[in-house]
Design a protein around this motif. Structure first.
Motif, PDB file in Angstrom:
ATOM      1  N   PRO A 186      14.094  11.733   1.961  1.00 36.83           N
ATOM      2  CA  PRO A 186      13.205  12.094   0.841  1.00 36.83           C
ATOM      3  C   PRO A 186      11.728  11.852   1.144  1.00 36.83           C
ATOM      4  O   PRO A 186      10.873  12.567   0.630  1.00 36.83           O
ATOM      5  CB  PRO A 186      13.677  11.192  -0.297  1.00 36.83           C
ATOM      6  N   LYS A 187      11.419  10.885   1.997  1.00 40.60           N
ATOM      7  CA  LYS A 187      10.005  10.606   2.282  1.00 40.60           C
ATOM      8  C   LYS A 187       9.311  11.791   2.935  1.00 40.60           C
ATOM      9  O   LYS A 187       8.123  11.995   2.753  1.00 40.60           O
ATOM     10  CB  LYS A 187       9.840   9.327   3.096  1.00 40.60           C
ATOM     11  N   VAL A 188      10.059  12.609   3.681  1.00 38.08           N
ATOM     12  CA  VAL A 188       9.468  13.779   4.327  1.00 38.08           C
ATOM     13  C   VAL A 188       8.959  14.750   3.262  1.00 38.08           C
ATOM     14  O   VAL A 188       7.833  15.242   3.344  1.00 38.08           O
ATOM     15  CB  VAL A 188      10.476  14.442   5.294  1.00 38.08           C
ATOM     16  N   ASP A 189       9.780  15.003   2.235  1.00 37.34           N
ATOM     17  CA  ASP A 189       9.328  15.870   1.127  1.00 37.34           C
ATOM     18  C   ASP A 189       8.185  15.226   0.359  1.00 37.34           C
ATOM     19  O   ASP A 189       7.243  15.906  -0.047  1.00 37.34           O
ATOM     20  CB  ASP A 189      10.478  16.167   0.165  1.00 37.34           C
ATOM     21  N   GLN A 190       8.251  13.900   0.153  1.00 34.52           N
ATOM     22  CA  GLN A 190       7.195  13.201  -0.585  1.00 34.52           C
ATOM     23  C   GLN A 190       5.864  13.290   0.158  1.00 34.52           C
ATOM     24  O   GLN A 190       4.817  13.481  -0.457  1.00 34.52           O
ATOM     25  CB  GLN A 190       7.595  11.737  -0.810  1.00 34.52           C
ATOM     26  N   ILE A 191       5.917  13.186   1.466  1.00 30.70           N
ATOM     27  CA  ILE A 191       4.688  13.301   2.259  1.00 30.70           C
ATOM     28  C   ILE A 191       4.109  14.703   2.117  1.00 30.70           C
ATOM     29  O   ILE A 191       2.918  14.877   1.892  1.00 30.70           O
ATOM     30  CB  ILE A 191       4.958  12.929   3.735  1.00 30.70           C
ATOM     31  N   ASP A 192       4.960  15.708   2.212  1.00 34.31           N
ATOM     32  CA  ASP A 192       4.498  17.090   2.079  1.00 34.31           C
ATOM     33  C   ASP A 192       3.898  17.368   0.704  1.00 34.31           C
ATOM     34  O   ASP A 192       2.975  18.154   0.569  1.00 34.31           O
ATOM     35  CB  ASP A 192       5.639  18.070   2.336  1.00 34.31           C
ATOM     36  N   ASN A 193       4.439  16.711  -0.329  1.00 32.65           N
ATOM     37  CA  ASN A 193       3.982  16.960  -1.703  1.00 32.65           C
ATOM     38  C   ASN A 193       2.785  16.117  -2.114  1.00 32.65           C
ATOM     39  O   ASN A 193       2.275  16.279  -3.214  1.00 32.65           O
ATOM     40  CB  ASN A 193       5.137  16.735  -2.692  1.00 32.65           C
ATOM     41  N   SER A 194       2.349  15.194  -1.269  1.00 35.51           N
ATOM     42  CA  SER A 194       1.212  14.328  -1.640  1.00 35.51           C
ATOM     43  C   SER A 194       0.034  14.504  -0.687  1.00 35.51           C
ATOM     44  O   SER A 194      -0.675  13.562  -0.385  1.00 35.51           O
ATOM     45  CB  SER A 194       1.658  12.862  -1.659  1.00 35.51           C
ATOM     46  N   GLU A 195      -0.138  15.729  -0.218  1.00 34.62           N
ATOM     47  CA  GLU A 195      -1.232  16.040   0.709  1.00 34.62           C
ATOM     48  C   GLU A 195      -1.173  15.174   1.955  1.00 34.62           C
ATOM     49  O   GLU A 195      -2.197  14.852   2.564  1.00 34.62           O
ATOM     50  CB  GLU A 195      -2.580  15.921   0.013  1.00 34.62           C
ATOM     51  N   ASN A 196       0.028  14.749   2.307  1.00 31.72           N
ATOM     52  CA  ASN A 196       0.297  13.973   3.528  1.00 31.72           C
ATOM     53  C   ASN A 196      -0.313  12.570   3.520  1.00 31.72           C
ATOM     54  O   ASN A 196      -0.432  11.940   4.565  1.00 31.72           O
ATOM     55  CB  ASN A 196      -0.150  14.732   4.772  1.00 31.72           C
ATOM     56  N   ARG A 197      -0.697  12.062   2.352  1.00 31.21           N
ATOM     57  CA  ARG A 197      -1.309  10.736   2.248  1.00 31.21           C
ATOM     58  C   ARG A 197      -0.237   9.656   2.143  1.00 31.21           C
ATOM     59  O   ARG A 197       0.715   9.800   1.374  1.00 31.21           O
ATOM     60  CB  ARG A 197      -2.229  10.649   1.035  1.00 31.21           C
ATOM     61  N   VAL A 198      -0.381   8.595   2.930  1.00 32.48           N
ATOM     62  CA  VAL A 198       0.534   7.458   2.880  1.00 32.48           C
ATOM     63  C   VAL A 198      -0.257   6.166   3.004  1.00 32.48           C
ATOM     64  O   VAL A 198      -1.430   6.166   3.394  1.00 32.48           O
ATOM     65  CB  VAL A 198       1.604   7.502   4.007  1.00 32.48           C
ATOM     66  N   ASN A 199       0.412   5.073   2.659  1.00 29.03           N
ATOM     67  CA  ASN A 199      -0.134   3.744   2.901  1.00 29.03           C
ATOM     68  C   ASN A 199       0.910   2.970   3.680  1.00 29.03           C
ATOM     69  O   ASN A 199       2.110   3.082   3.417  1.00 29.03           O
ATOM     70  CB  ASN A 199      -0.453   3.014   1.595  1.00 29.03           C
ATOM     71  N   LEU A 200       0.442   2.201   4.653  1.00 31.90           N
ATOM     72  CA  LEU A 200       1.298   1.310   5.426  1.00 31.90           C
ATOM     73  C   LEU A 200       0.815  -0.113   5.206  1.00 31.90           C
ATOM     74  O   LEU A 200      -0.372  -0.392   5.376  1.00 31.90           O
ATOM     75  CB  LEU A 200       1.208   1.628   6.921  1.00 31.90           C
ATOM     76  N   SER A 201       1.728  -1.006   4.826  1.00 31.04           N
ATOM     77  CA  SER A 201       1.381  -2.414   4.626  1.00 31.04           C
ATOM     78  C   SER A 201       2.192  -3.266   5.592  1.00 31.04           C
ATOM     79  O   SER A 201       3.421  -3.156   5.638  1.00 31.04           O
ATOM     80  CB  SER A 201       1.699  -2.856   3.197  1.00 31.04           C
ATOM     81  N   PHE A 202       1.490  -4.095   6.350  1.00 26.38           N
ATOM     82  CA  PHE A 202       2.115  -5.007   7.306  1.00 26.38           C
ATOM     83  C   PHE A 202       1.772  -6.429   6.880  1.00 26.38           C
ATOM     84  O   PHE A 202       0.621  -6.695   6.515  1.00 26.38           O
ATOM     85  CB  PHE A 202       1.554  -4.780   8.713  1.00 26.38           C
ATOM     86  N   ALA A 203       2.740  -7.342   6.957  1.00 20.24           N
ATOM     87  CA  ALA A 203       2.471  -8.730   6.572  1.00 20.24           C
ATOM     88  C   ALA A 203       3.227  -9.687   7.476  1.00 20.24           C
ATOM     89  O   ALA A 203       4.430  -9.533   7.693  1.00 20.24           O
ATOM     90  CB  ALA A 203       2.870  -8.972   5.120  1.00 20.24           C
TER      91      ALA A 203
END
Length: 167
Positions: free
Chosen positions: A60-77
Motif C-alpha cells: 500500500p505504501k507504493v500507492d500512498q507515495i504516488d498519491n501524495s506527490e511522492n513526499r515521505v518522511n523518514l525518522s531514525f532514532a
C-alpha cells in the motif's frame, strides 16, 4: 538551531548516523489523508543524498507515495546514543535489477522468499530534500546530570547539536 545547505561534511555525518541506526519509520499519507508509518530497513545512503529501500510492488505504501506527490518522511532514532534524524524527501519506485543485486543482503530473503528475482521486489529511493538531526556527544551519565541540573536551575539542558540542512 543551526540551518544550512547540505555540504559534503554534513552529508557524510548524516549518512553515518542513518547507516548506524538503519531502521527508519517511513511516513506516507493514505487515501483519507491519514499519516501512516511503518518500519523500513535503509539499505544505503548514497553520495547524492538518496536513501535506498527494498519494498513490495504490491505494498500500500507504493500507492500512498504516488498519491501524495511522492513526499515521505523518514525518522531514525537511537535512544541509547541520543541520536535522532528526521528526513523529508521525495520517493520514487524503481525496478532496477542491477541496483537490487548491489544492495541485496541475506536478511532481505525473509521478506522476499524468492530472492532477488522476486517479481514483487522493487526499490524505493528517497532523495533527501531536508534533514534535521539531534546528536548528543556526551555520555548517558553526563546527559542525566545535565537534565537534573536543569530542573534545579530552571535552564534547559544543552543536550548536543541540532542541525537542519537542505539538499
Amino acid at each position: 538551531m543551526e540551518t544550512t545547505t547540505l555540504d559534503n561534511k554534513q552529508l557524510e555525518k548524516l549518512r553515518d548516523m542513518i547507516e548506524d541506526i538503519r531502521i527508519a519509520m517511513m511516513t506516507t499519507v493514505d487515501g483519507q489523508g491519514n499519516l501512516v508509518s511503518r518500519p523500513m530497513a535503509a539499505l544505503q545512503v548514497d553520495e547524492n543524498g538518496t536513501v535506498w529501500f527494498f519494498t513490495k510492488r504490491s505494498s500500500p505504501k507504493v500507492d500512498q507515495i504516488d498519491n501524495s506527490e511522492n513526499r515521505v518522511n523518514l525518522s531514525f532514532a537511537d535512544v541509547s546514543d541520543a541520536t535522532y534524524v528526521s528526513v523529508s524527501g521525495t520517493a520514487q519506485e524503481l525496478d532496477d535489477r542491477a541496483k537490487v543485486d548491489e544492495l541485496w543482503n541475506p536478511q532481505a530473503k525473509a521478506w522476499f522468499p524468492d530472492g532477488k528475482e522476486d517479481p514483487d521486489l522493487i526499490l524505493l529511493k528517497v532523495h533527501i530534500d531536508m534533514a534535521e538531526y539531534w546528536n548528543a556527544s556526551d555520555s548517558t551519565m553526563v546527559r542525566i546530570i545535565q537534565q537534573a541540573a536543569s530542573v534545579i536551575t530552571g535552564n534547559p539542558p544543552k543536550m548536543g547539536e541540532n542541525v537542519k540542512v537542505y539538499n
